[in-house]
Design an enzyme around this catalytic site. Structure first.
Site, short mmCIF file in Angstrom:
data_model
loop_
_atom_site.label_atom_id
_atom_site.label_comp_id
_atom_site.label_asym_id
_atom_site.label_seq_id
_atom_site.Cartn_x
_atom_site.Cartn_y
_atom_site.Cartn_z
N SER A 62 45.87 38.39 46.06
CA SER A 62 45.00 38.24 45.01
C SER A 62 44.21 39.55 44.57
O SER A 62 43.82 39.51 43.43
CB SER A 62 44.67 36.95 44.75
N LYS A 65 44.71 41.99 41.90
CA LYS A 65 44.71 41.60 40.43
C LYS A 65 43.63 42.18 39.69
O LYS A 65 43.38 42.90 38.69
CB LYS A 65 44.03 40.15 40.28
N TYR A 190 54.83 41.62 40.27
CA TYR A 190 53.70 40.95 40.55
C TYR A 190 54.33 40.61 42.17
O TYR A 190 52.83 40.82 42.91
CB TYR A 190 53.65 39.55 39.84
N TYR A 241 38.31 31.84 42.66
CA TYR A 241 38.97 30.80 41.84
C TYR A 241 38.00 29.55 41.85
O TYR A 241 36.94 29.87 41.33
CB TYR A 241 40.20 30.20 42.88
N VAL A 259 44.91 35.52 49.39
CA VAL A 259 45.34 34.59 50.50
C VAL A 259 45.81 35.30 51.79
O VAL A 259 46.17 34.65 52.59
CB VAL A 259 46.40 33.48 50.16
N1 GLN Z 1 50.70 36.26 45.92
C1 GLN Z 1 49.95 35.14 45.84
C2 GLN Z 1 50.58 34.13 44.87
O1 GLN Z 1 50.99 34.48 43.77
C3 GLN Z 1 48.49 35.47 45.44
C4 GLN Z 1 47.59 34.37 45.59
C5 GLN Z 1 46.47 34.53 46.04
O2 GLN Z 1 46.00 35.41 46.82
N2 GLN Z 1 45.42 33.54 45.71
O3 GLN Z 1 50.45 32.86 45.28
#
Ligand code: GLN
Length: 315
Positions: A62, A65, A190, A241, A259
């Site tokens: 993430s 992003k 993505y 988050y 994650v």
């Molecule tokens: N690739 C992960 C997903 O789409 C990214 C989520 C994350 O790092 N929180 O679930």
């Protein structure tokens, strides 16, 4: 001084991973050694200080992003990016679908939850998924001043094979007319952006770029101050988050998590910090990373809430 502080942190937080779990919903992430621990600081003057496994590669997830949001702002402008998306914390899990159905105007709350991130990826310019991903990768290499960055193919294939919640989010947004284009193609980009291999040092340099207001260490401006402010502002409010509130109280520095176990922090005007420890708390944020960020923030006194700058520790 800072060197000794980082060494001490890594020494004392070695066992923190035992209080978390590596992500398993993406099978490739479940294979990572949970005991890795690394930290790096990249200062505005180009200096980089590291400790522990700061050069061990892992999936950016993430944290990508932030980079894709910056590129979307360059490609489309602020008004277009936020035409179908807001700038507010969702209070829900990063992959939640709830607000798409019940929230105001059905649009994603922000670009750092998965729904908003997939929408942001859909805005990246390029004639094909390959070209779009290539532009993201090259932009990431440029702003992190890390020309060697590349895709981890196993993670990408693993995400693509299992990312059904992300598919549900994307198709839901498609049904509301909020994303244009081929849904599987957008998801493919993505999944690839999430699977780029980084290190704590790379994240530190990326953090330095945002902390400098979108300027490289060479002095070259890439983003406008406004564009950098959007990225950093959303890191402060939505970067971890539904764990962002607690993190801001404890650490007080705009940060983005992934994650894969990484954290990227942007200390405005000072530099960036990257951490890596793959075991996550129940929200999906690195346990050891958060603990180290809290201590480093206390040691440097540079948080955005009630700064008590400790210059002696910066040397
Ligand atoms: N690739 C992960 C997903 O789409 C990214 C989520 C994350 O790092 N929180 O679930």
């Amino acid at each position: 001084m800072i060197d000794a502080i980082l060494q001490d942190l890594v020494g004392r937080h070695r066992e923190d991973y035992k209080r978390g779990q590596v992500a398993t919903y993406i099978p490739e992430l479940a294979r990572v050694d949970p005991g890795h621990l690394g930290i790096a600081i990249a200062f505005q003057d180009g200096r980089i200080v590291t400790a522990g496994e700061s050069e061990i590669p892992f999936a950016i997830e993430s944290i990508s992003k932030t980079v894709v949001l910056a590129l979307a702002l360059l490609d489309r402008g602020e008004a277009e990016v936020f035409r179908h998306m807001r700038q507010e914390p969702s209070g829900d899990a990063f992959n939640s679908i709830v607000k798409l159905q019940t929230g105001s105007a059905h649009v994603p709350s922000n670009p750092f939850i998965n729904a908003g991130a997939i929408l942001t990826t859909s805005l990246i310019a390029g004639g094909s998924p390959d070209e779009k991903f290539d532009r993201i990768l090259r932009f990431m290499q440029r702003i992190s001043e890390s020309p060697g960055l590349d895709l981890d193919r196993e993670t990408y294939l693993s995400e693509k094979a299992t990312g059904h919640t992300n598919r549900a989010l994307a198709w839901m947004m498609k049904s509301y007319g909020d994303i244009d284009g081929d849904v599987e193609d957008i998801l493919d980009v993505y999944f690839r952006q999430c699977s780029i291999r980084v290190t704590a040092s790379v994240l530190a340099k990326m953090g330095r770029f945002f902390a400098a207001g979108g300027v490289l260490s060479t002095g070259e401006r890439v983003l406008t101050a406004r564009e950098a402010r959007i990225v950093v502002g959303l890191m402060a409010t939505c970067g971890l988050y539904n764990g962002t509130g607690t993190y801001m109280v404890n650490v007080g520095v705009p940060t983005k998590s992934g994650v894969g176990g990484g954290l990227l922090a942007a200390y405005s005007g000072v530099g960036g910090i990257g951490t890596f420890s793959p075991a996550l708390d129940e929200v999906g944020n690195s346990v050891a990373g958060q603990n180290m960020m809290r201590e480093i923030s206390e040691k440097l006194g540079l948080d955005i809430l009630l700064p008590t700058v400790r210059k002696e520790n910066l040397g």
